[in-house]
Design a protein around this motif. Structure first.
Motif, PDB file in Angstrom:
ATOM      1  N   LEU A 150       0.832  -1.209   0.000  1.00 47.94           N
ATOM      2  CA  LEU A 150       0.000   0.000   0.000  1.00 47.94           C
ATOM      3  C   LEU A 150       0.864   1.255   0.000  1.00 47.94           C
ATOM      4  O   LEU A 150       0.563   2.240  -0.681  1.00 47.94           O
ATOM      5  CB  LEU A 150      -0.910   0.014   1.236  1.00 47.94           C
ATOM      6  CG  LEU A 150      -2.186  -0.813   1.201  1.00 47.94           C
ATOM      7  CD1 LEU A 150      -2.947  -0.664   2.511  1.00 47.94           C
ATOM      8  CD2 LEU A 150      -3.075  -0.393   0.034  1.00 47.94           C
ATOM      9  N   ARG A 151       1.955   1.223   0.769  1.00 42.99           N
ATOM     10  CA  ARG A 151       2.841   2.379   0.855  1.00 42.99           C
ATOM     11  C   ARG A 151       3.480   2.682  -0.502  1.00 42.99           C
ATOM     12  O   ARG A 151       3.629   3.841  -0.889  1.00 42.99           O
ATOM     13  CB  ARG A 151       3.911   2.130   1.918  1.00 42.99           C
ATOM     14  CG  ARG A 151       4.711   3.358   2.294  1.00 42.99           C
ATOM     15  CD  ARG A 151       5.472   3.161   3.583  1.00 42.99           C
ATOM     16  NE  ARG A 151       4.576   3.145   4.736  1.00 42.99           N
ATOM     17  CZ  ARG A 151       4.379   2.083   5.520  1.00 42.99           C
ATOM     18  NH1 ARG A 151       5.008   0.953   5.272  1.00 42.99           N
ATOM     19  NH2 ARG A 151       3.550   2.155   6.550  1.00 42.99           N
ATOM     20  N   MET A 199      -4.219   3.165  -6.194  1.00 43.76           N
ATOM     21  CA  MET A 199      -4.395   2.546  -4.877  1.00 43.76           C
ATOM     22  C   MET A 199      -5.196   1.249  -4.964  1.00 43.76           C
ATOM     23  O   MET A 199      -5.412   0.587  -3.956  1.00 43.76           O
ATOM     24  CB  MET A 199      -5.113   3.523  -3.935  1.00 43.76           C
ATOM     25  CG  MET A 199      -4.304   4.762  -3.566  1.00 43.76           C
ATOM     26  SD  MET A 199      -2.747   4.383  -2.734  1.00 43.76           S
ATOM     27  CE  MET A 199      -3.349   3.635  -1.212  1.00 43.76           C
ATOM     28  N   ALA A 200      -5.624   0.875  -6.180  1.00 43.27           N
ATOM     29  CA  ALA A 200      -6.422  -0.339  -6.397  1.00 43.27           C
ATOM     30  C   ALA A 200      -7.626  -0.360  -5.469  1.00 43.27           C
ATOM     31  O   ALA A 200      -7.974  -1.400  -4.890  1.00 43.27           O
ATOM     32  CB  ALA A 200      -5.561  -1.586  -6.194  1.00 43.27           C
ATOM     33  N   ALA A 201      -8.248   0.811  -5.316  1.00 43.75           N
ATOM     34  CA  ALA A 201      -9.410   0.940  -4.442  1.00 43.75           C
ATOM     35  C   ALA A 201     -10.685   0.651  -5.236  1.00 43.75           C
ATOM     36  O   ALA A 201     -10.933   1.279  -6.267  1.00 43.75           O
ATOM     37  CB  ALA A 201      -9.469   2.335  -3.838  1.00 43.75           C
ATOM     38  N   LEU A 207     -10.977   2.928  -0.284  1.00 47.20           N
ATOM     39  CA  LEU A 207      -9.918   3.932  -0.240  1.00 47.20           C
ATOM     40  C   LEU A 207      -9.735   4.462   1.183  1.00 47.20           C
ATOM     41  O   LEU A 207      -8.604   4.667   1.636  1.00 47.20           O
ATOM     42  CB  LEU A 207     -10.254   5.093  -1.183  1.00 47.20           C
ATOM     43  CG  LEU A 207      -9.155   6.148  -1.367  1.00 47.20           C
ATOM     44  CD1 LEU A 207      -7.942   5.548  -2.070  1.00 47.20           C
ATOM     45  CD2 LEU A 207      -9.684   7.342  -2.155  1.00 47.20           C
ATOM     46  N   VAL A 208     -10.839   4.667   1.877  1.00 45.90           N
ATOM     47  CA  VAL A 208     -10.782   5.136   3.268  1.00 45.90           C
ATOM     48  C   VAL A 208     -10.071   4.110   4.141  1.00 45.90           C
ATOM     49  O   VAL A 208      -9.223   4.454   4.978  1.00 45.90           O
ATOM     50  CB  VAL A 208     -12.202   5.409   3.814  1.00 45.90           C
ATOM     51  CG1 VAL A 208     -12.160   5.640   5.329  1.00 45.90           C
ATOM     52  CG2 VAL A 208     -12.822   6.609   3.112  1.00 45.90           C
ATOM     53  N   ARG A 209     -10.414   2.846   3.947  1.00 45.13           N
ATOM     54  CA  ARG A 209      -9.778   1.777   4.734  1.00 45.13           C
ATOM     55  C   ARG A 209      -8.270   1.755   4.497  1.00 45.13           C
ATOM     56  O   ARG A 209      -7.483   1.622   5.444  1.00 45.13           O
ATOM     57  CB  ARG A 209     -10.386   0.432   4.353  1.00 45.13           C
ATOM     58  CG  ARG A 209      -9.797  -0.763   5.101  1.00 45.13           C
ATOM     59  CD  ARG A 209     -10.360  -2.075   4.595  1.00 45.13           C
ATOM     60  NE  ARG A 209     -10.041  -2.304   3.188  1.00 45.13           N
ATOM     61  CZ  ARG A 209      -8.861  -2.761   2.771  1.00 45.13           C
ATOM     62  NH1 ARG A 209      -7.878  -3.003   3.641  1.00 45.13           N
ATOM     63  NH2 ARG A 209      -8.645  -2.967   1.482  1.00 45.13           N
ATOM     64  N   LYS A 210      -7.863   1.898   3.246  1.00 46.49           N
ATOM     65  CA  LYS A 210      -6.444   1.876   2.922  1.00 46.49           C
ATOM     66  C   LYS A 210      -5.729   3.108   3.456  1.00 46.49           C
ATOM     67  O   LYS A 210      -4.582   3.037   3.915  1.00 46.49           O
ATOM     68  CB  LYS A 210      -6.256   1.747   1.412  1.00 46.49           C
ATOM     69  CG  LYS A 210      -6.681   0.379   0.891  1.00 46.49           C
ATOM     70  CD  LYS A 210      -6.497   0.228  -0.612  1.00 46.49           C
ATOM     71  CE  LYS A 210      -6.832  -1.200  -1.037  1.00 46.49           C
ATOM     72  NZ  LYS A 210      -6.655  -1.421  -2.488  1.00 46.49           N
ATOM     73  N   ALA A 211      -6.408   4.242   3.415  1.00 47.29           N
ATOM     74  CA  ALA A 211      -5.822   5.467   3.962  1.00 47.29           C
ATOM     75  C   ALA A 211      -5.598   5.330   5.467  1.00 47.29           C
ATOM     76  O   ALA A 211      -4.563   5.741   5.997  1.00 47.29           O
ATOM     77  CB  ALA A 211      -6.741   6.659   3.668  1.00 47.29           C
ATOM     78  N   GLU A 212      -6.577   4.737   6.146  1.00 43.96           N
ATOM     79  CA  GLU A 212      -6.455   4.520   7.590  1.00 43.96           C
ATOM     80  C   GLU A 212      -5.296   3.588   7.906  1.00 43.96           C
ATOM     81  O   GLU A 212      -4.546   3.798   8.858  1.00 43.96           O
ATOM     82  CB  GLU A 212      -7.756   3.955   8.149  1.00 43.96           C
ATOM     83  CG  GLU A 212      -8.903   4.951   8.173  1.00 43.96           C
ATOM     84  CD  GLU A 212     -10.201   4.331   8.652  1.00 43.96           C
ATOM     85  OE1 GLU A 212     -10.277   3.072   8.701  1.00 43.96           O
ATOM     86  OE2 GLU A 212     -11.143   5.078   8.970  1.00 43.96           O
TER      87      GLU A 212
END
Length: 224
Positions: A150-151, A199-201, A207-212
């Motif tokens: 993710l990073r 971000m493959a969201a 996307l919110v979950r990955k940002a968190e």
């Protein structure tokens, strides 16, 4: 002393890699017996007579756990546990001792040990504890690999795409983001689409979950 076996089979990623069990005990008979037990169920085992020997041994990116004797010659297993906790070494610990008491086991468990066995212990109990420890470590490694991926994805975003992403996870609509960033709505839509793609969201919620997970704060929570 290390068993000296080739660890090439556990190099690489944790997924599919052979699990490794490290044993630190100053009694050779215990190291041999426990090593034989664990190898009998297909586990890779490395044994050491002291914690410095273990620390000097190169570890690999594979699910692992440490079986540690509480009372080692000239050192304390509990003190070593504290040293491990302060270091970057992250490995589940299963304690064993021939001199255990309730206070000692409570201290070990509070410090993060997964299990604590008084010698002699049932073979199946130890196998069950090791299985649990390896499963936990495998889950940790996979989670770390997921965050690393993710990073990399987030680092690939342009500055504008990152800004748009922060507004999106804050819940703003395209036209609101456009007003905030003084851009056209179509430009915001393009940046948003690129951010979602990189971000493959699958959705805004994803996307919110990955940002968190990455610790990326919504724009509304940023200071200044």
């Amino acid at each position: 002393m290390s068993s000296g076996q080739d660890l090439s089979s556990v190099k690489g990623t944790s997924e599919g890699a052979q699990s490794v069990v490290y044993i630190v005990d100053d009694e050779e008979a215990i190291r041999l017996a426990l090593g034989s037990l664990l190898r009998s169920v297909g586990l890779h085992v490395e044994t050491f007579a002291s914690s410095p020997e273990f620390l000097a041994f190169p570890r690999y990116d594979a699910p692992s756990c440490l079986i540690l004797d509480v009372r080692l010659r000239g050192e304390s297993g509990l003190a070593f546990q504290e040293e491990v906790a302060k270091s970057a070494l992250r490995v589940p610990i299963v304690f064993m001792t021939g001199h255990g008491d309730i206070a000692m086991s409570v201290k070990a468990m509070k410090a993060g040990a997964l299990d604590f066995f008084a010698k002699p212990f049932r073979d199946q109990d130890m196998l069950d504890a090791v299985t649990h420890a390896l499963t936990r470590d495998r889950e940790r490694l996979l989670a770390e690999q997921s965050i690393a991926a993710l990073r990399i994805s987030h680092d690939s975003l342009t500055r504008r795409e990152k800004q748009v992403m922060e507004f999106v996870v804050a819940g703003l609509l395209n036209k609101q983001i456009a007003a905030e960033m003084k851009l056209s709505e179509i430009t915001v839509k393009i940046h948003r689409g690129q951010a979602m793609k990189k971000m493959a969201a699958r959705s805004v919620a994803d996307l919110v979950r990955k940002a968190e997970a990455l610790g990326v704060k919504p724009h509304s929570e940023r200071s200044g």
